[in-house]
Design a protein around this motif. Structure first.
Motif, PDB file in Angstrom:
ATOM      1  N   LEU A  43      11.421  12.464  -3.229  1.00 41.55           N
ATOM      2  CA  LEU A  43      10.584  11.765  -4.206  1.00 41.55           C
ATOM      3  C   LEU A  43      10.580  10.254  -3.977  1.00 41.55           C
ATOM      4  N   ASN A  44      11.748   9.703  -3.691  1.00 35.78           N
ATOM      5  CA  ASN A  44      11.802   8.259  -3.460  1.00 35.78           C
ATOM      6  C   ASN A  44      11.142   7.866  -2.149  1.00 35.78           C
ATOM      7  N   LEU A  45      11.141   8.767  -1.177  1.00 35.60           N
ATOM      8  CA  LEU A  45      10.421   8.502   0.066  1.00 35.60           C
ATOM      9  C   LEU A  45       8.920   8.398  -0.205  1.00 35.60           C
ATOM     10  N   LEU A  46       8.415   9.212  -1.132  1.00 36.97           N
ATOM     11  CA  LEU A  46       7.008   9.130  -1.517  1.00 36.97           C
ATOM     12  C   LEU A  46       6.691   7.785  -2.155  1.00 36.97           C
ATOM     13  N   VAL A  47       7.616   7.291  -2.992  1.00 36.03           N
ATOM     14  CA  VAL A  47       7.421   5.979  -3.613  1.00 36.03           C
ATOM     15  C   VAL A  47       7.406   4.880  -2.545  1.00 36.03           C
ATOM     16  N   ILE A  48       8.329   4.955  -1.606  1.00 32.82           N
ATOM     17  CA  ILE A  48       8.418   3.954  -0.538  1.00 32.82           C
ATOM     18  C   ILE A  48       7.140   3.923   0.296  1.00 32.82           C
ATOM     19  N   ILE A  49       6.660   5.103   0.685  1.00 33.52           N
ATOM     20  CA  ILE A  49       5.438   5.176   1.490  1.00 33.52           C
ATOM     21  C   ILE A  49       4.244   4.661   0.702  1.00 33.52           C
ATOM     22  N   SER A  50       4.162   5.045  -0.569  1.00 38.12           N
ATOM     23  CA  SER A  50       3.013   4.656  -1.398  1.00 38.12           C
ATOM     24  C   SER A  50       2.902   3.142  -1.519  1.00 38.12           C
ATOM     25  N   ILE A  51       3.981   2.499  -1.954  1.00 33.99           N
ATOM     26  CA  ILE A  51       3.929   1.053  -2.190  1.00 33.99           C
ATOM     27  C   ILE A  51       3.824   0.279  -0.879  1.00 33.99           C
ATOM     28  N   SER A  52       4.466   0.761   0.162  1.00 37.72           N
ATOM     29  CA  SER A  52       4.433   0.063   1.450  1.00 37.72           C
ATOM     30  C   SER A  52       3.062   0.159   2.107  1.00 37.72           C
ATOM     31  N   HIS A  53       2.383   1.291   1.954  1.00 36.44           N
ATOM     32  CA  HIS A  53       1.143   1.539   2.694  1.00 36.44           C
ATOM     33  C   HIS A  53      -0.088   0.949   2.015  1.00 36.44           C
ATOM     34  N   TYR A  54      -0.216   1.119   0.713  1.00 36.86           N
ATOM     35  CA  TYR A  54      -1.444   0.722   0.021  1.00 36.86           C
ATOM     36  C   TYR A  54      -1.364  -0.731  -0.435  1.00 36.86           C
ATOM     37  N   ARG A  55      -2.307  -1.531   0.029  1.00 34.44           N
ATOM     38  CA  ARG A  55      -2.276  -2.970  -0.247  1.00 34.44           C
ATOM     39  C   ARG A  55      -2.489  -3.273  -1.723  1.00 34.44           C
ATOM     40  N   GLN A  56      -3.220  -2.419  -2.409  1.00 39.00           N
ATOM     41  CA  GLN A  56      -3.434  -2.639  -3.838  1.00 39.00           C
ATOM     42  C   GLN A  56      -2.127  -2.612  -4.627  1.00 39.00           C
ATOM     43  N   LEU A  57      -1.118  -1.992  -4.069  1.00 42.04           N
ATOM     44  CA  LEU A  57       0.154  -1.838  -4.778  1.00 42.04           C
ATOM     45  C   LEU A  57       1.152  -2.935  -4.433  1.00 42.04           C
ATOM     46  N   HIS A  58       0.717  -3.937  -3.650  1.00 40.13           N
ATOM     47  CA  HIS A  58       1.616  -5.012  -3.259  1.00 40.13           C
ATOM     48  C   HIS A  58       1.674  -6.079  -4.348  1.00 40.13           C
ATOM     49  N   SER A  59       2.253  -5.732  -5.471  1.00 40.25           N
ATOM     50  CA  SER A  59       2.417  -6.662  -6.586  1.00 40.25           C
ATOM     51  C   SER A  59       3.895  -6.955  -6.783  1.00 40.25           C
ATOM     52  N   PRO A  60       4.242  -8.041  -7.489  1.00 41.71           N
ATOM     53  CA  PRO A  60       5.656  -8.361  -7.708  1.00 41.71           C
ATOM     54  C   PRO A  60       6.433  -7.214  -8.352  1.00 41.71           C
ATOM     55  N   THR A  61       5.853  -6.607  -9.394  1.00 42.57           N
ATOM     56  CA  THR A  61       6.549  -5.520 -10.087  1.00 42.57           C
ATOM     57  C   THR A  61       6.744  -4.323  -9.166  1.00 42.57           C
ATOM     58  N   ASN A  62       5.702  -3.984  -8.406  1.00 51.48           N
ATOM     59  CA  ASN A  62       5.799  -2.824  -7.519  1.00 51.48           C
ATOM     60  C   ASN A  62       6.763  -3.064  -6.367  1.00 51.48           C
ATOM     61  N   PHE A 222       0.707   6.111  -8.806  1.00 53.34           N
ATOM     62  CA  PHE A 222       1.662   6.905  -8.037  1.00 53.34           C
ATOM     63  C   PHE A 222       1.140   8.323  -7.829  1.00 53.34           C
ATOM     64  N   ARG A 223       0.525   8.889  -8.844  1.00 58.26           N
ATOM     65  CA  ARG A 223      -0.041  10.232  -8.709  1.00 58.26           C
ATOM     66  C   ARG A 223      -1.165  10.242  -7.680  1.00 58.26           C
ATOM     67  N   LYS A 224      -2.011   9.201  -7.710  1.00 57.47           N
ATOM     68  CA  LYS A 224      -3.098   9.129  -6.734  1.00 57.47           C
ATOM     69  C   LYS A 224      -2.559   8.957  -5.316  1.00 57.47           C
ATOM     70  N   ALA A 225      -1.551   8.100  -5.169  1.00 61.23           N
ATOM     71  CA  ALA A 225      -0.977   7.857  -3.844  1.00 61.23           C
ATOM     72  C   ALA A 225      -0.319   9.111  -3.285  1.00 61.23           C
TER      73      ALA A 225
END
Length: 245
Positions: A43-62, A222-225
């Motif tokens: 599950l955490n690998l999915l989070v890592i891939i999601s935030i690392s890959h999608y530029r829209q998710l490159h926010s301070p909180t994320n 996260f669900r979409k990613a």
């Protein structure tokens, strides 16, 4: 009377005694720890891939969520398998590996606590001082988020609701974190019953598994990613620019 079995019989005067928990308890704990370990890492690998890959998710909180996911991933990938060895009663991998395991556990727990503190500060600044948020919270690859924050000069109702929702989500994350960590740190020294000790340890590490589950419930991105990753859309050219918000 049956003699106690030693972890290292050749060291009669210094070896600790090998614990003998009931077989049913041992099997249950091993299965539970193995399940938590695999689920946590996946599950955490999915989070890592999601935030690392999608530029829209490159926010301070994320990015703070990414840091937390990395530490949680190593909990599932390294700490839980090591815990299974410890629960067996005898550490057989040598002094260096033992010291490394202890240090890794301390570092990962410290990183988790640090991330929680930083995320709390991040939400406080975003809600209470939105005009200064782009200045006080700086990081690379955050252009899209900063552009959105600059629009808060008009302080629209929509943006305020969005920040409050993010704060609520963080509150859930922090409460779950405290519920999972508190029993271990409050009672681990005094606990003598192996069931209580095993329960506290499982609950402690289960927090790393729960964090991505919380994201799935409270963060639509996260669900979409995850859907993009599972359906292999992430392999398509330009997928990092996909709209997942």
């Amino acid at each position: 009377m049956e003699e106690d079995e030693l972890c290292f019989p050749q060291l009669l005067n210094t070896s600790c005694k090998k614990p003998k928990p009931p077989h049913s308890e041992t099997v249950f704990i091993y299965i539970l720890l193995f399940f938590i370990s695999v689920l946590t890492a996946a599950l955490n690998l999915l989070v890592i891939i999601s935030i690392s890959h999608y530029r829209q998710l490159h926010s301070p909180t994320n990015l703070l969520l990414l840091s937390l996911a990395v530490s949680d991933f190593f909990v599932g990938f390294l700490q839980l398998p090591a815990e299974m060895l410890i629960y067996h009663g005898c550490w057989l991998l040598g002094d260096f590996a033992c010291a490394l395991n202890v240090a890794l556990g301390f570092i990962l727990n410290s990183v988790s606590v640090g991330n929680m503190v930083l995320m709390s500060v991040d939400r406080y600044v975003a809600i209470c001082e939105p005009m200064y948020y782009p200045i006080r919270v700086t990081a690379r690859a955050m252009r899209s988020h900063v552009a959105v924050v600059k629009l808060q000069c008009s302080v629209t109702v929509t943006s305020k609701k969005s920040e409050l929702k993010a704060a609520r989500n963080l509150g859930v994350l922090v409460v779950v974190f405290l519920l999972c960590f508190s029993p271990y740190y409050c009672f681990s020294v005094a606990a003598e019953n192996s069931w209580i000790s095993a329960f506290q340890i499982c609950l402690l590490y289960f927090n790393s598994c729960l964090n991505p589950v919380i994201y799935a419930f409270f963060y639509p991105w996260f669900r979409k990613a995850v859907k993009h990753i599972v359906t292999l859309q992430i392999l398509q050219p330009g997928s990092s620019e996909a709209n997942v918000l």
